[in-house]
Design a protein around this motif. Sequence first.
Motif: not given
Length: 345
Positions: A282-285, A289-291, A295-301, A313-321
């Motif tokens: 789906s577009p949502k999925r 995946e893009l977001r 996020a993974r790049n930013l965490l690693m680098q 990366c567009g997440f307002t809730s840390p738990s949801h992220f």
Amino acid sequence: MAGDKLPRSVSQTRVELPPDLTASAPTKPSHYVFVPLEGFTMMCLASAVDALRIANRMSGADLYSWEMVGEEGGTVRCSAGITFVMDRDLSEVGRDDTVLVVGGVNVAQASNKRIVSWLRREARRGITVGGLCTASYTLAIAGLLDGKRATIHWENHDSFAEDFPDINLTKSVFTVDGKRVTTAGGTAEVDLMLHIIARDHGEDLASLVADQMIYSSIRTDQDTQRLSIPTRIGVRHPRLSQVIREMEQNIEEPVSPSLLAADVGMSTRQLERLFRRYLNRSPKRYYMELRLGKARNLLMQTDMSIINVALACGFTSPSHFSKCYRAQYGTTPYRERGAKATPTE
């Protein structure tokens, strides 16, 4: 010929050239000082040096010369595990020389205080300084790219933009901004060197060098690094490509599927069917995946906090992220950060 030992700046065989390329050689070759960092990418160094070598060969003159220098002289190991012997250590270079730092994996560790201080000192003397591949990072932490246009390998683009907001980061294959040069890595060094050869000695010689390298499409600083969206996703559908481009440009503030659909003149249901047909999701999925990929790049680098990565990366809730990240990668952002890597190619 195989087994022949050739001086670095001397041509092998003179090739018959057009009359305008047989003019007398400059009194002094343009000299390039390559500084391979530990873990550098061999392709970047080889592409740059070989373009200069072939320019000498095709012109029948010593237009360019080069050397490799390292922190202590000695040897430097590339990311492929091959060890290179340096010509000398980090002593002063000629005022007309060009310094090109060659990056690769673990560039943050390789960009130590001595190398950074040396680059700053040489830059103050008015030397042209460049960063090949991830060595844009080295120039950035030395403060040599502030207010300048620069590029870096696309994999490191997100983290670089977060770490160095004062740098005008582009997605070009290479940039030349005054006395600062950067490239994206890979084969971008060929494009940079062909640009330099054309600037110094004309388009005809650059074209001959490209032909010798079986390089049929010379890119400029206006060309971007990554393949077009249709080529990347394997689908040539203009409205699908437009929606994906919109998603990629709006990671921090995601756009709803209904607005994305409206922007390309479709209903939300039609957009759903388009994504299902061509991308099996789906577009949502796909957007998620893009977001999460960013996020993974930013965490690693980067050293950004988990909450700041989530917000970027567009997440307002840390738990949801954390929940979404675990579903995608099988681990939490906190554990991913525990295995953090530095900028790599």
